[in-house]
Design a protein around this motif. Structure first.
Motif, mmCIF file in Angstrom:
data_model
loop_
_atom_site.group_PDB
_atom_site.id
_atom_site.type_symbol
_atom_site.label_atom_id
_atom_site.label_comp_id
_atom_site.label_asym_id
_atom_site.label_seq_id
_atom_site.Cartn_x
_atom_site.Cartn_y
_atom_site.Cartn_z
ATOM 1 N N SER A 289 -27.747 28.424 38.632
ATOM 2 C CA SER A 289 -26.822 27.619 39.432
ATOM 3 C C SER A 289 -26.520 26.341 38.657
ATOM 4 O O SER A 289 -27.338 25.872 37.869
ATOM 5 C CB SER A 289 -27.431 27.277 40.800
ATOM 6 N N VAL A 290 -25.338 25.774 38.876
ATOM 7 C CA VAL A 290 -24.878 24.625 38.102
ATOM 8 C C VAL A 290 -24.811 23.390 38.987
ATOM 9 O O VAL A 290 -24.228 23.415 40.074
ATOM 10 C CB VAL A 290 -23.494 24.903 37.481
ATOM 11 N N LEU A 291 -25.406 22.314 38.505
ATOM 12 C CA LEU A 291 -25.350 21.016 39.177
ATOM 13 C C LEU A 291 -24.549 20.063 38.308
ATOM 14 O O LEU A 291 -24.746 20.013 37.086
ATOM 15 C CB LEU A 291 -26.758 20.464 39.395
ATOM 16 N N ILE A 292 -23.649 19.305 38.919
ATOM 17 C CA ILE A 292 -22.819 18.346 38.204
ATOM 18 C C ILE A 292 -23.348 16.945 38.446
ATOM 19 O O ILE A 292 -23.567 16.538 39.589
ATOM 20 C CB ILE A 292 -21.345 18.452 38.631
ATOM 21 N N ILE A 293 -23.573 16.214 37.371
ATOM 22 C CA ILE A 293 -24.102 14.856 37.465
ATOM 23 C C ILE A 293 -22.985 13.902 37.849
ATOM 24 O O ILE A 293 -21.902 13.914 37.254
ATOM 25 C CB ILE A 293 -24.727 14.434 36.122
ATOM 26 N N PRO B 290 -29.728 12.286 41.392
ATOM 27 C CA PRO B 290 -31.049 11.700 41.148
ATOM 28 C C PRO B 290 -31.295 11.533 39.652
ATOM 29 O O PRO B 290 -30.769 12.284 38.819
ATOM 30 C CB PRO B 290 -32.007 12.724 41.754
ATOM 31 N N GLY B 291 -32.112 10.545 39.319
ATOM 32 C CA GLY B 291 -32.430 10.303 37.919
ATOM 33 C C GLY B 291 -33.060 11.507 37.250
ATOM 34 O O GLY B 291 -32.902 11.712 36.040
ATOM 35 N N GLU B 292 -33.751 12.331 38.022
ATOM 36 C CA GLU B 292 -34.396 13.517 37.466
ATOM 37 C C GLU B 292 -33.376 14.452 36.829
ATOM 38 O O GLU B 292 -33.648 15.070 35.786
ATOM 39 C CB GLU B 292 -35.164 14.253 38.562
ATOM 40 N N LEU B 293 -32.177 14.559 37.428
ATOM 41 C CA LEU B 293 -31.160 15.461 36.893
ATOM 42 C C LEU B 293 -30.634 14.948 35.551
ATOM 43 O O LEU B 293 -30.393 15.731 34.625
ATOM 44 C CB LEU B 293 -30.008 15.627 37.894
ATOM 45 N N VAL B 294 -30.470 13.646 35.438
ATOM 46 C CA VAL B 294 -30.052 13.056 34.168
ATOM 47 C C VAL B 294 -31.125 13.296 33.108
ATOM 48 O O VAL B 294 -30.826 13.645 31.967
ATOM 49 C CB VAL B 294 -29.767 11.549 34.326
ATOM 50 N N ARG B 295 -32.374 13.142 33.484
ATOM 51 C CA ARG B 295 -33.476 13.386 32.540
ATOM 52 C C ARG B 295 -33.554 14.865 32.157
ATOM 53 O O ARG B 295 -33.880 15.198 31.012
ATOM 54 C CB ARG B 295 -34.799 12.905 33.135
ATOM 55 N N GLY C 13 -21.771 15.264 33.468
ATOM 56 C CA GLY C 13 -22.689 16.173 32.810
ATOM 57 C C GLY C 13 -22.930 17.359 33.725
ATOM 58 O O GLY C 13 -22.796 17.251 34.954
ATOM 59 N N MET C 14 -23.278 18.506 33.138
ATOM 60 C CA MET C 14 -23.584 19.706 33.917
ATOM 61 C C MET C 14 -24.947 20.232 33.467
ATOM 62 O O MET C 14 -25.246 20.262 32.272
ATOM 63 C CB MET C 14 -22.537 20.802 33.679
ATOM 64 N N VAL C 15 -25.734 20.644 34.445
ATOM 65 C CA VAL C 15 -27.035 21.235 34.148
ATOM 66 C C VAL C 15 -27.129 22.572 34.869
ATOM 67 O O VAL C 15 -26.900 22.648 36.083
ATOM 68 C CB VAL C 15 -28.200 20.325 34.601
#
Length: 266
Positions: free
Chosen positions: A114-118, A123-128, A156-158
């Motif tokens: 699944s894709v999360l968009i920053i 949350p800071g955890e997603l950026v990290r 950003g995308m994770v």
């Protein structure tokens, strides 16, 4: 929020660069995609401007150096005591949007991802998480305010698996001044995949998603990225999405006191 990553010199470059980018934000000669400040176009003042920026923040560069002028430009910078590096400048137009749609229709992301968009509320955890995956491959992530789309339009995308583990990244930022002729060109890329998930087409699918997200979110119609000569796999991936080697190169310049042997980023 001080979300910067990499070595101490890389962090210093990003922090100083972000402050400088704000001061230069009304001048279309300059651009920034969250890793310092660069000048966009080659011209009579290019060497002076790049030298000044490198002395101020540790590293800089010119994004649109015609290939036939590359050696001369590098020699001038090196004569002023700077280290240089050359990165292939891959550029795509609106055809990349069609290729991205086709790529996803042919081979979408694996079903377990699944894709999360920053954005500004992430949350800071997603950026990290983004930074962790990027730096596995030696790719310096943009400063957090750019990944979040705060200091300039970007994201950003994770991609995460069902356990919540981050496995891949992509992103884009609108780095050029609105008055620049290429204002609709975004810096696209940051494609990275954890080693045990490589070979599944994840980077290509996520890169395609980032192209479509940049089209809708940032109004992008052109896409650019830097690819080193040794990174043939990345060159193939970008070309398959319509972002292809161009008549230009990116010439980076580094203050040897700050970057004695390392590159700014892969």
């Amino acid at each position: 929020m001080n979300e910067v990553f990499g070595s101490p010199n890389q962090k210093q470059m990003q922090i100083k660069g972000e402050h400088l980018a704000r001061l230069l934000s009304r001048d279309p000669r300059y651009c920034s995609h969250g890793r310092g400040v660069q000048i966009v176009d080659h011209g009579p003042q290019a060497v002076d401007l790049v030298e000044s920026l490198a002395q101020l923040i540790g590293a800089s560069g010119c994004e649109m150096v015609p290939k036939e002028l590359c050696d001369e430009f590098r020699s001038e910078l090196e004569a002023r005591g700077l280290r240089t590096d050359v990165i292939g400048h891959f550029i795509g137009n609106s055809d990349a949007i069609n290729k991205a749609r086709t790529a996803l229709a042919t081979k979408p992301l694996p079903a377990d991802l699944s894709v999360l968009i920053i954005d500004s509320n992430s949350p800071g955890e997603l950026v990290r998480d983004f930074a962790k995956v990027s730096m596995l491959h030696g790719v310096l992530p943009p400063i957090g305010s750019v990944m979040r789309g705060i200091s300039r339009p970007g994201f950003g995308m994770v991609a995460k698996d069902r356990s919540g583990r981050p496995v891949a990244t992509a992103g884009a930022v609108k780095s050029r001044h609105p008055d620049h002729p290429m204002a609709d060109m975004v810096q696209w890329g940051q494609l990275a995949t954890v080693p045990d998930r490589q070979g599944e087409g994840i980077a290509r699918a996520l890169g395609a998603l980032a192209i479509l997200e940049a089209t809708s979110r940032l109004g992008a119609r052109r896409f650019r990225t830097g690819v080193t000569a040794r990174n043939t796999a990345s060159a193939r991936l970008c070309t398959s999405l319509g972002v292809c080697d161009s008549d230009y190169v990116i010439v980076a310049a580094m203050d040897p006191d700050n970057f004695s042997d390392a590159r700014v980023t892969k």
